[in-house]
Design a protein around this motif. Structure first.
Motif, PDB file in Angstrom:
ATOM      1  N   VAL A  86       0.836  -1.197   0.000  1.00 53.31           N
ATOM      2  CA  VAL A  86       0.000   0.000   0.000  1.00 53.31           C
ATOM      3  C   VAL A  86       0.873   1.249   0.000  1.00 53.31           C
ATOM      4  O   VAL A  86       0.578   2.226  -0.709  1.00 53.31           O
ATOM      5  CB  VAL A  86      -0.982  -0.016   1.197  1.00 53.31           C
ATOM      6  N   GLU A  87       1.944   1.239   0.755  1.00 49.87           N
ATOM      7  CA  GLU A  87       2.873   2.384   0.761  1.00 49.87           C
ATOM      8  C   GLU A  87       3.503   2.586  -0.623  1.00 49.87           C
ATOM      9  O   GLU A  87       3.682   3.710  -1.074  1.00 49.87           O
ATOM     10  CB  GLU A  87       3.958   2.202   1.819  1.00 49.87           C
ATOM     11  N   GLY A  88       3.845   1.483  -1.303  1.00 51.25           N
ATOM     12  CA  GLY A  88       4.393   1.577  -2.657  1.00 51.25           C
ATOM     13  C   GLY A  88       3.385   2.181  -3.621  1.00 51.25           C
ATOM     14  O   GLY A  88       3.732   3.033  -4.450  1.00 51.25           O
ATOM     15  N   ILE A  89       2.129   1.745  -3.507  1.00 51.45           N
ATOM     16  CA  ILE A  89       1.068   2.295  -4.360  1.00 51.45           C
ATOM     17  C   ILE A  89       0.900   3.778  -4.086  1.00 51.45           C
ATOM     18  O   ILE A  89       0.753   4.596  -5.001  1.00 51.45           O
ATOM     19  CB  ILE A  89      -0.254   1.526  -4.134  1.00 51.45           C
ATOM     20  N   LYS A  90       0.924   4.132  -2.798  1.00 53.36           N
ATOM     21  CA  LYS A  90       0.772   5.537  -2.407  1.00 53.36           C
ATOM     22  C   LYS A  90       1.926   6.384  -2.949  1.00 53.36           C
ATOM     23  O   LYS A  90       1.713   7.482  -3.469  1.00 53.36           O
ATOM     24  CB  LYS A  90       0.692   5.624  -0.888  1.00 53.36           C
ATOM     25  N   THR A  91       3.133   5.868  -2.881  1.00 51.44           N
ATOM     26  CA  THR A  91       4.308   6.596  -3.382  1.00 51.44           C
ATOM     27  C   THR A  91       4.206   6.791  -4.893  1.00 51.44           C
ATOM     28  O   THR A  91       4.457   7.881  -5.406  1.00 51.44           O
ATOM     29  CB  THR A  91       5.594   5.828  -3.031  1.00 51.44           C
ATOM     30  N   ARG A  92       3.821   5.735  -5.622  1.00 50.24           N
ATOM     31  CA  ARG A  92       3.668   5.857  -7.068  1.00 50.24           C
ATOM     32  C   ARG A  92       2.555   6.829  -7.430  1.00 50.24           C
ATOM     33  O   ARG A  92       2.656   7.583  -8.400  1.00 50.24           O
ATOM     34  CB  ARG A  92       3.414   4.486  -7.689  1.00 50.24           C
ATOM     35  N   SER A  93       1.488   6.833  -6.628  1.00 46.13           N
ATOM     36  CA  SER A  93       0.382   7.754  -6.873  1.00 46.13           C
ATOM     37  C   SER A  93       0.834   9.203  -6.702  1.00 46.13           C
ATOM     38  O   SER A  93       0.472  10.069  -7.496  1.00 46.13           O
ATOM     39  CB  SER A  93      -0.768   7.436  -5.921  1.00 46.13           C
ATOM     40  N   VAL A  94       1.629   9.460  -5.679  1.00 48.59           N
ATOM     41  CA  VAL A  94       2.153  10.814  -5.460  1.00 48.59           C
ATOM     42  C   VAL A  94       3.046  11.221  -6.629  1.00 48.59           C
ATOM     43  O   VAL A  94       2.947  12.343  -7.141  1.00 48.59           O
ATOM     44  CB  VAL A  94       2.902  10.901  -4.116  1.00 48.59           C
ATOM     45  N   LYS A  95       3.902  10.316  -7.091  1.00 51.64           N
ATOM     46  CA  LYS A  95       4.788  10.622  -8.222  1.00 51.64           C
ATOM     47  C   LYS A  95       3.984  10.861  -9.497  1.00 51.64           C
ATOM     48  O   LYS A  95       4.290  11.765 -10.276  1.00 51.64           O
ATOM     49  CB  LYS A  95       5.778   9.478  -8.439  1.00 51.64           C
ATOM     50  N   PHE A  96       2.937  10.053  -9.710  1.00 51.36           N
ATOM     51  CA  PHE A  96       2.106  10.209 -10.897  1.00 51.36           C
ATOM     52  C   PHE A  96       1.388  11.554 -10.882  1.00 51.36           C
ATOM     53  O   PHE A  96       1.358  12.261 -11.891  1.00 51.36           O
ATOM     54  CB  PHE A  96       1.090   9.061 -10.978  1.00 51.36           C
ATOM     55  N   ARG A  97       0.815  11.930  -9.752  1.00 52.58           N
ATOM     56  CA  ARG A  97       0.128  13.223  -9.655  1.00 52.58           C
ATOM     57  C   ARG A  97       1.106  14.383  -9.841  1.00 52.58           C
ATOM     58  O   ARG A  97       0.765  15.388 -10.460  1.00 52.58           O
ATOM     59  CB  ARG A  97      -0.599  13.351  -8.321  1.00 52.58           C
ATOM     60  N   ALA A  98       2.310  14.241  -9.318  1.00 52.50           N
ATOM     61  CA  ALA A  98       3.322  15.287  -9.513  1.00 52.50           C
ATOM     62  C   ALA A  98       3.667  15.401 -10.999  1.00 52.50           C
ATOM     63  O   ALA A  98       3.807  16.509 -11.531  1.00 52.50           O
ATOM     64  CB  ALA A  98       4.566  14.987  -8.686  1.00 52.50           C
ATOM     65  N   PHE A  99       3.786  14.270 -11.679  1.00 52.95           N
ATOM     66  CA  PHE A  99       4.075  14.287 -13.115  1.00 52.95           C
ATOM     67  C   PHE A  99       2.947  14.979 -13.877  1.00 52.95           C
ATOM     68  O   PHE A  99       3.196  15.815 -14.745  1.00 52.95           O
ATOM     69  CB  PHE A  99       4.253  12.854 -13.637  1.00 52.95           C
TER      70      PHE A  99
END
Length: 162
Positions: free
Chosen positions: A126-139
């Motif tokens: 879940v933390e990995g998904i959350k981290t990728r989600s933050v990176k995707f939104r930043a992109f």
């Protein structure tokens, strides 16, 4: 300023005609000034035979009729659809980049308070998904212009299909 010879095609102006026959250039040309540029820009959007706002009004009232007429060849009274897409996309990009309509990155809450009932392996996922989600939104926020411009034809296709 009234011209006798066209600056584009070099043809002589027919008496009493406001345009040159061969190329359509206006016979009366004005000195290029800020007022003239603003007038031409306003005229491009509001001109009665193919105005931007006229197209928006007609698309909101009867979109099917507009599409049928345009496909049938009645194109003079409508704004160019390709220019329309570029302008609308540009306005959307301008608004979204200034207002950041895609939101801020996800807030970082502690893992224990949100999903303490999960196993450590599941929490790590879940933390990995959350981290990728933050990176995707930043992109998305950093490249919103490109994303919106590329996605416009896709959305048009989806609306057409539905």
């Amino acid at each position: 300023m009234q011209l006798n010879n066209c600056l584009n095609c070099n043809q002589v102006l027919t008496e009493g005609k406001p345009f040159f026959n061969s190329c359509g250039q206006k016979a009366a040309t004005h000195r290029l000034s800020l007022h003239e540029i603003l007038h031409d820009a306003l005229h491009a959007f509001t001109h009665a035979d193919k105005g931007f706002f006229y197209l928006i009004r007609e698309l909101s009232r009867q979109p099917g009729v507009v599409a049928q007429e345009y496909i049938a060849g009645k194109r003079k009274k409508y704004f160019n659809p390709f220019s329309f897409i570029v302008i609308v996309t540009g306005v959307l990009v301008l608004i979204s980049s200034n207002l950041q309509i895609f939101g801020n990155a996800l807030d970082s809450r502690s893992a224990a308070s949100n999903y303490g009932h999960l196993s450590p392996a599941q929490q790590k996922r879940v933390e990995g998904i959350k981290t990728r989600s933050v990176k995707f939104r930043a992109f998305i926020n950093n490249h919103v212009n490109i994303v919106l411009f590329i996605s416009t034809p896709f959305f048009a296709l989806m609306f057409w299909l539905f």
